[in-house]
Design an enzyme around this catalytic site. Sequence first.
Site, PDB file in Angstrom:
ATOM      1  N   LYS A  97      -9.515  -2.663  -2.494  1.00  0.00           N
ATOM      2  CA  LYS A  97      -9.258  -3.493  -1.318  1.00  0.00           C
ATOM      3  C   LYS A  97     -10.323  -3.258  -0.259  1.00  0.00           C
ATOM      4  CE  LYS A  97      -5.317  -1.461  -0.913  1.00  0.00           C
ATOM      5  NZ  LYS A  97      -4.043  -0.975  -0.364  1.00  0.00           N
ATOM      6  N   ASP A 138       0.852  -1.179   0.000  1.00  0.00           N
ATOM      7  CA  ASP A 138       0.000   0.000   0.000  1.00  0.00           C
ATOM      8  C   ASP A 138       0.902   1.248   0.000  1.00  0.00           C
ATOM      9  OD1 ASP A 138      -2.362   1.507   0.185  1.00  0.00           O
ATOM     10  OD2 ASP A 138      -2.285   1.519   2.365  1.00  0.00           O
ATOM     11  N   ASP A 182      -0.586   5.056   0.987  1.00  0.00           N
ATOM     12  CA  ASP A 182      -1.022   5.997   2.028  1.00  0.00           C
ATOM     13  C   ASP A 182      -0.874   5.359   3.400  1.00  0.00           C
ATOM     14  OD1 ASP A 182      -2.337   8.449   0.670  1.00  0.00           O
ATOM     15  OD2 ASP A 182      -3.143   6.747  -0.445  1.00  0.00           O
TER      16      ASP A 182
END
Length: 256
Positions: free
Chosen positions: A180, A8, A10
Amino acid sequence: MTKSIISDMDGVIYRGKQLIPGATEFVDRLLAGDAPFLFLTNNAEQTPLDLKLKLEHLGIKGLTEDNFITSAMATAMFLKNQKERATVYVVGGGGLINELYNVGYSISESNPDYVVVAKSTSFTFEQMKKAVRLIDGGAKFIGTNPDMIDPVEGGNEPAAGTILAAIAAATGKQPYIVGKPNALMMTLATRKLGVHPDNAVMVGDRMDTDIVGGMEAGMTTALVLSGVSTRESIEHFPYKPDHVFNNVGEIDLNAL
């Protein structure tokens, strides 16, 4: 053999416009290693080029646009597989609109096939009203990702999930969410890398999207505590990550 990394962004690589400690070293190790890697983000606001340039501005160099998959890309690919040509009303930014154009979709406010909703920093009541009326009129309701908050400098800010919740409350209909933890995103990532999920690690900062999505896809999971989920919050979930780190700087790729 070192496992492939699906990470990921962020809360893992940066918070807003601020790099997380250890992120540069982590990416350097990815670039220097033999295993393939990919950044898989629920961010639908930016294109792969935007993300590449953002990281370069923050001091992380050597990546290409091919190193990224966004929820906007996944949403566009999903819709293209559902319907070859269609019209959409979009609540979201340029990244999402660009990906929809790339698959041949048209943007329209007049009787669209889909209403597609993502995080939007310019979201207005008029947009919500339009989306509600179009969904009530028969347009299918699609969300790019379910995140309620995004980690930024100094705290968190509302994300796509908050906008989706408002529209869902007004229409009485729930969106189909592509990002997701939908296994579709994980499948896209492993296919792009050409690896089996058993040989991949999902690195993320959220128990409710990154970790559960990776786990359900059959990947090893690594939670970093630099974003949304905390060490205390892990206990609130009926599943747990395989590894927990304070940040990506602590990750030994060969030990995963």
